[in-house]
Design an enzyme around this catalytic site. Sequence first.
Site, PDB file in Angstrom:
ATOM      1  N   ARG A  54      13.316  32.236   3.251  1.00  0.00           N
ATOM      2  CA  ARG A  54      13.783  31.068   2.495  1.00  0.00           C
ATOM      3  C   ARG A  54      15.138  30.583   3.013  1.00  0.00           C
ATOM      4  NH1 ARG A  54      14.184  31.415  -3.961  1.00  0.00           N
ATOM      5  NH2 ARG A  54      16.040  32.627  -3.425  1.00  0.00           N
ATOM      6  N   LYS A 153      18.272  25.863  -0.930  1.00  0.00           N
ATOM      7  CA  LYS A 153      19.263  26.683  -1.649  1.00  0.00           C
ATOM      8  C   LYS A 153      20.607  26.484  -0.951  1.00  0.00           C
ATOM      9  CE  LYS A 153      19.550  31.155  -3.935  1.00  0.00           C
ATOM     10  NZ  LYS A 153      19.965  30.644  -5.219  1.00  0.00           N
ATOM     11  N   GLU A 186      13.988  23.210 -14.242  1.00  0.00           N
ATOM     12  CA  GLU A 186      14.349  24.632 -14.150  1.00  0.00           C
ATOM     13  C   GLU A 186      15.666  24.873 -14.887  1.00  0.00           C
ATOM     14  OE1 GLU A 186      15.214  25.841 -10.094  1.00  0.00           O
ATOM     15  OE2 GLU A 186      16.411  24.059  -9.722  1.00  0.00           O
TER      16      GLU A 186
HETATM   17  N1  PXG Z   1      16.516  27.995  -9.425  1.00  0.00           N
HETATM   18  C1  PXG Z   1      17.749  27.900  -8.893  1.00  0.00           C
HETATM   19  C2  PXG Z   1      18.425  26.590  -8.839  1.00  0.00           C
HETATM   20  C3  PXG Z   1      18.393  29.053  -8.438  1.00  0.00           C
HETATM   21  O1  PXG Z   1      19.622  28.984  -7.910  1.00  0.00           O
HETATM   22  C4  PXG Z   1      16.435  30.352  -9.070  1.00  0.00           C
HETATM   23  C5  PXG Z   1      15.863  29.165  -9.499  1.00  0.00           C
HETATM   24  C6  PXG Z   1      15.645  31.621  -9.113  1.00  0.00           C
HETATM   25  O2  PXG Z   1      15.223  31.962  -7.804  1.00  0.00           O
HETATM   26  P1  PXG Z   1      15.007  33.463  -7.337  1.00  0.00           P
HETATM   27  O3  PXG Z   1      14.539  33.339  -5.932  1.00  0.00           O
HETATM   28  O4  PXG Z   1      16.331  34.157  -7.457  1.00  0.00           O
HETATM   29  O5  PXG Z   1      13.981  34.027  -8.216  1.00  0.00           O
HETATM   30  C7  PXG Z   1      17.729  30.307  -8.520  1.00  0.00           C
HETATM   31  C8  PXG Z   1      18.400  31.568  -8.061  1.00  0.00           C
HETATM   32  C9  PXG Z   1      24.226  33.469  -8.333  1.00  0.00           C
HETATM   33  C10 PXG Z   1      22.770  33.605  -8.131  1.00  0.00           C
HETATM   34  O6  PXG Z   1      24.945  34.383  -7.995  1.00  0.00           O
HETATM   35  C11 PXG Z   1      21.956  32.498  -8.170  1.00  0.00           C
HETATM   36  C12 PXG Z   1      20.591  32.641  -7.981  1.00  0.00           C
HETATM   37  C13 PXG Z   1      20.047  33.885  -7.752  1.00  0.00           C
HETATM   38  C14 PXG Z   1      20.886  34.993  -7.702  1.00  0.00           C
HETATM   39  C15 PXG Z   1      22.248  34.855  -7.895  1.00  0.00           C
HETATM   40  O7  PXG Z   1      24.664  32.453  -8.843  1.00  0.00           O
HETATM   41  N2  PXG Z   1      19.812  31.535  -8.056  1.00  0.00           N
END
Ligand code: PXG
Length: 295
Positions: A54, A153, A186
């Site tokens: 990703r 991301k 989301e």
């Molecule tokens: N939507 C958004 C906008 C995110 O940033 C998710 C969904 C969930 O995705 P995953 O792949 O983690 O299941 C995210 C994930 C942080 C932090 O430190 C942010 C995320 C994940 C881990 C840590 O802010 N975002």
Amino acid sequence: MEKELLVYIDGKYYPKSQAKVSVYDHGLLYGDGVFEGIRAYNGVVFRLKEHIDRLYRSAHTIMLQIPVPKEEMIKIVLETLRKNNLKDSYIRLVVTRGVGDLGLNPKKCPKPTIIVITDTIALHKSEAKEKGVTAMLSWVKRDPVDATTHEIKSLNYLNSILAKIEANISGVDEAICLDKNGFICEGVAENIFIVKKGKIFTPPSYTGALPGITAEAVMQLARKLGYEVIEKNITPYELFNAEEVFFTGTAAEIVPVREINKRTINNGVPGLITKKLMDAFAKMVQDPKEGIPIY
Ligand code: PXG
């Protein structure tokens, strides 16, 4: 004194207090870069390959050429964890456009900056998991897919931060973003799921949501458990009247939602399907086949 954690920056390891990047880095100046948030459980980095894939897709989209191949990036992450003697960890992998001048043109940045932070993470069950969280629909719309979409991301998280501020000042735990058409998108750093008549629904990525790695894992688990999982547009009405609502994310794992804009969900208690998935997910992350071993 406790030993400081080491942070990887461009091939070198620095103690946390000295891990710094230039103020001319376009990651800081313009939010020009990409990142991943990853977790390691009991010596195994959960779905590391998927996170790396990703990261490179995000980079490809913004035409940022990561200067190391994927296999090398995996080695760097594992080596950083080993240097810090970590088995359970929160990993933050960041690749910025790098140092340039005070113009936004990425052409002026010859070399991307690679940063790997591996920190400790509390593993105990939080109250949120047992009781569920409160949430609100925010006035901040998700960045659209024909703009700074969260499918990438990227280091641009102001969209999520504005929504989170709204949740903070309103005294609720989380914010939910709508897409520009008014459909559910989301949470600020979580994907969202609802349960209706025993079926599980989640918004498609064309709402501008990040294709979550936890969401993908949860969809696989749900299907294995015999539930139908459908990606479709969800209206606020459907959300308010859902039998169950839950968030998924690397940091959040699976979190039940008990109230949205003061509308109670499932009498304010975590639903049965949510709890089943939480149990299944807790087992899944302990499975060595679900990730890459550190040692
Ligand atoms: N939507 C958004 C906008 C995110 O940033 C998710 C969904 C969930 O995705 P995953 O792949 O983690 O299941 C995210 C994930 C942080 C932090 O430190 C942010 C995320 C994940 C881990 C840590 O802010 N975002």
